[in-house]
Scaffold this motif. Structure first.
Motif, PDB file in Angstrom:
ATOM      1  N   ARG A  98      -2.954   9.132 -12.455  1.00  0.00           N
ATOM      2  CA  ARG A  98      -3.457   8.872 -11.104  1.00  0.00           C
ATOM      3  C   ARG A  98      -3.290  10.085 -10.181  1.00  0.00           C
ATOM      4  O   ARG A  98      -2.275  10.780 -10.214  1.00  0.00           O
ATOM      5  N   ASP A  99      -4.291  10.310  -9.330  1.00  0.00           N
ATOM      6  CA  ASP A  99      -4.200  11.366  -8.313  1.00  0.00           C
ATOM      7  C   ASP A  99      -3.030  11.119  -7.373  1.00  0.00           C
ATOM      8  O   ASP A  99      -2.452  12.059  -6.833  1.00  0.00           O
ATOM      9  N   HIS A 100      -2.689   9.850  -7.174  1.00  0.00           N
ATOM     10  CA  HIS A 100      -1.583   9.510  -6.274  1.00  0.00           C
ATOM     11  C   HIS A 100      -0.272  10.132  -6.744  1.00  0.00           C
ATOM     12  O   HIS A 100       0.530  10.584  -5.927  1.00  0.00           O
ATOM     13  N   LEU A 101      -0.054  10.164  -8.051  1.00  0.00           N
ATOM     14  CA  LEU A 101       1.152  10.785  -8.592  1.00  0.00           C
ATOM     15  C   LEU A 101       1.139  12.283  -8.304  1.00  0.00           C
ATOM     16  O   LEU A 101       2.155  12.852  -7.883  1.00  0.00           O
ATOM     17  N   ARG A 102      -0.003  12.920  -8.500  1.00  0.00           N
ATOM     18  CA  ARG A 102      -0.116  14.350  -8.186  1.00  0.00           C
ATOM     19  C   ARG A 102       0.159  14.587  -6.695  1.00  0.00           C
ATOM     20  O   ARG A 102       0.808  15.575  -6.322  1.00  0.00           O
ATOM     21  N   GLY A 103      -0.336  13.694  -5.848  1.00  0.00           N
ATOM     22  CA  GLY A 103      -0.109  13.836  -4.412  1.00  0.00           C
ATOM     23  C   GLY A 103       1.357  13.719  -4.039  1.00  0.00           C
ATOM     24  O   GLY A 103       1.867  14.517  -3.230  1.00  0.00           O
ATOM     25  N   VAL A 104       2.045  12.738  -4.601  1.00  0.00           N
ATOM     26  CA  VAL A 104       3.479  12.576  -4.305  1.00  0.00           C
ATOM     27  C   VAL A 104       4.253  13.797  -4.783  1.00  0.00           C
ATOM     28  O   VAL A 104       5.116  14.326  -4.062  1.00  0.00           O
ATOM     29  N   ARG A 105       3.933  14.272  -5.971  1.00  0.00           N
ATOM     30  CA  ARG A 105       4.634  15.456  -6.489  1.00  0.00           C
ATOM     31  C   ARG A 105       4.390  16.675  -5.601  1.00  0.00           C
ATOM     32  O   ARG A 105       5.314  17.454  -5.332  1.00  0.00           O
ATOM     33  N   ALA A 106       3.142  16.864  -5.152  1.00  0.00           N
ATOM     34  CA  ALA A 106       2.803  18.042  -4.345  1.00  0.00           C
ATOM     35  C   ALA A 106       3.399  17.972  -2.942  1.00  0.00           C
ATOM     36  O   ALA A 106       3.909  18.970  -2.422  1.00  0.00           O
ATOM     37  N   SER A 107       3.358  16.789  -2.319  1.00  0.00           N
ATOM     38  CA  SER A 107       3.832  16.662  -0.936  1.00  0.00           C
ATOM     39  C   SER A 107       5.326  16.379  -0.849  1.00  0.00           C
ATOM     40  O   SER A 107       5.950  16.658   0.174  1.00  0.00           O
ATOM     41  N   GLY A 108       5.884  15.775  -1.906  1.00  0.00           N
ATOM     42  CA  GLY A 108       7.297  15.413  -1.886  1.00  0.00           C
ATOM     43  C   GLY A 108       7.598  14.198  -1.032  1.00  0.00           C
ATOM     44  O   GLY A 108       8.752  13.895  -0.757  1.00  0.00           O
TER      45      GLY A 108
ATOM     46  N   THR B   8     -12.091   7.905   3.430  1.00  0.00           N
ATOM     47  CA  THR B   8     -11.033   7.316   2.612  1.00  0.00           C
ATOM     48  C   THR B   8     -10.832   5.860   3.027  1.00  0.00           C
ATOM     49  O   THR B   8     -11.334   5.430   4.069  1.00  0.00           O
ATOM     50  N   ALA B   9     -10.088   5.138   2.233  1.00  0.00           N
ATOM     51  CA  ALA B   9      -9.775   3.743   2.561  1.00  0.00           C
ATOM     52  C   ALA B   9      -9.067   3.644   3.909  1.00  0.00           C
ATOM     53  O   ALA B   9      -9.210   2.651   4.618  1.00  0.00           O
ATOM     54  N   PHE B  10      -8.346   4.678   4.287  1.00  0.00           N
ATOM     55  CA  PHE B  10      -7.616   4.651   5.554  1.00  0.00           C
ATOM     56  C   PHE B  10      -8.550   4.657   6.763  1.00  0.00           C
ATOM     57  O   PHE B  10      -8.151   4.284   7.861  1.00  0.00           O
TER      58      PHE B  10
ATOM     59  N   ILE C 292       0.880  -1.159   0.000  1.00  0.00           N
ATOM     60  CA  ILE C 292       0.000   0.000   0.000  1.00  0.00           C
ATOM     61  C   ILE C 292       0.919   1.211   0.000  1.00  0.00           C
ATOM     62  O   ILE C 292       1.730   1.394   0.919  1.00  0.00           O
ATOM     63  N   VAL C 293       0.805   2.011  -1.055  1.00  0.00           N
ATOM     64  CA  VAL C 293       1.588   3.247  -1.162  1.00  0.00           C
ATOM     65  C   VAL C 293       0.653   4.389  -0.787  1.00  0.00           C
ATOM     66  O   VAL C 293      -0.479   4.460  -1.277  1.00  0.00           O
ATOM     67  N   ALA C 294       1.121   5.259   0.103  1.00  0.00           N
ATOM     68  CA  ALA C 294       0.289   6.352   0.598  1.00  0.00           C
ATOM     69  C   ALA C 294       1.003   7.684   0.459  1.00  0.00           C
ATOM     70  O   ALA C 294       2.234   7.762   0.509  1.00  0.00           O
ATOM     71  N   THR C 295       0.210   8.721   0.297  1.00  0.00           N
ATOM     72  CA  THR C 295       0.690  10.095   0.267  1.00  0.00           C
ATOM     73  C   THR C 295      -0.481  10.971   0.665  1.00  0.00           C
ATOM     74  O   THR C 295      -1.499  10.469   1.154  1.00  0.00           O
ATOM     75  N   THR C 296      -0.353  12.260   0.467  1.00  0.00           N
ATOM     76  CA  THR C 296      -1.477  13.153   0.722  1.00  0.00           C
ATOM     77  C   THR C 296      -1.754  13.981  -0.520  1.00  0.00           C
ATOM     78  O   THR C 296      -0.851  14.242  -1.320  1.00  0.00           O
ATOM     79  N   LEU C 297      -2.997  14.368  -0.663  1.00  0.00           N
ATOM     80  CA  LEU C 297      -3.419  15.269  -1.738  1.00  0.00           C
ATOM     81  C   LEU C 297      -4.454  16.193  -1.135  1.00  0.00           C
ATOM     82  O   LEU C 297      -5.460  15.716  -0.585  1.00  0.00           O
ATOM     83  N   GLN C 298      -4.182  17.480  -1.196  1.00  0.00           N
ATOM     84  CA  GLN C 298      -5.071  18.486  -0.605  1.00  0.00           C
ATOM     85  C   GLN C 298      -5.356  18.153   0.861  1.00  0.00           C
ATOM     86  O   GLN C 298      -6.499  18.155   1.314  1.00  0.00           O
ATOM     87  N   ASP C 299      -4.297  17.827   1.583  1.00  0.00           N
ATOM     88  CA  ASP C 299      -4.343  17.540   3.023  1.00  0.00           C
ATOM     89  C   ASP C 299      -5.178  16.321   3.398  1.00  0.00           C
ATOM     90  O   ASP C 299      -5.572  16.163   4.552  1.00  0.00           O
TER      91      ASP C 299
END
Length: 178
Positions: A76-86, A112-114, A41-48
């Motif tokens: 994928r939104d996940h890619l946008r999230g990783v880019r935005a959060s670093g 969310t799934a979390f 499971i890969v996780a990040t944040t997008l728009q907090d």
């Protein structure tokens, strides 16, 4: 092979489907499907908000500094999230952790799934699955576009093996799609 030594084309999958037979998996797809991977499971944040997905294209690619790569679909939104959060985390699933994937296959009607699994925050604020075999907390260090995916690279800044067990190994019937 035909008499002139040229390979014959594979049976038409359209003809098989029209005849009510299952479509044949091309040899290349079958061969690629035999390349094993883990499940994560890969996780990040997008728009907090936390977002995560079941990943199989994950691999350690360096020792010093410890580095992993994850391939994420370009749209994928996940890619946008990783880019935005670093940042991103990887929860390594073990043989006994299959149930942890279920909430990530389809978004729940609310939240969310979390919200449906037990989680813990890392020292750097990343979200990991408490029941996972191990976890890694990563800082984005680069990316490379490859076909329909983008491979992101992360320096692993923290991690823990939470319990004993073997990692979950995954192979596909068709290596040209999920």
């Amino acid at each position: 092979m035909s008499a002139d030594s040229t390979p014959e084309p594979p049976p038409s999958t359209a003809a098989n489907s029209a005849a009510g037979r299952p479509a044949a998996t091309p040899p290349l797809a079958r061969a690629l499907g035999r390349v094993p991977s883990g499940l994560f499971i890969v996780a990040t944040t997008l728009q907090d908000r936390p977002i995560g997905f079941v990943a199989s294209f994950v691999q350690q690619v360096g020792f010093v500094p410890p580095t992993v790569m994850v391939a994420i679909g370009q749209d994928r939104d996940h890619l946008r999230g990783v880019r935005a959060s670093g940042r991103f985390t990887v929860s390594v699933l073990g043989e006994a952790d299959r149930a942890l994937m279920k909430p990530f296959f389809k978004a729940p009607p609310t939240g969310t799934a979390f919200d449906l699994v037990e989680t813990a925050a890392t020292e750097r604020g990343g979200l990991v699955l408490s029941g996972a075999l191990a976890w890694l907390d990563c800082k984005l260090s680069g990316e490379h576009a490859v076909g329909d995916h983008v491979v992101i690279f992360g320096h692993v800044e923290d991690g823990s093996c939470a319990k004993d067990g073997e990692p979950l190994v995954h192979v596909r019937k068709n290596g040209l799609g999920y």
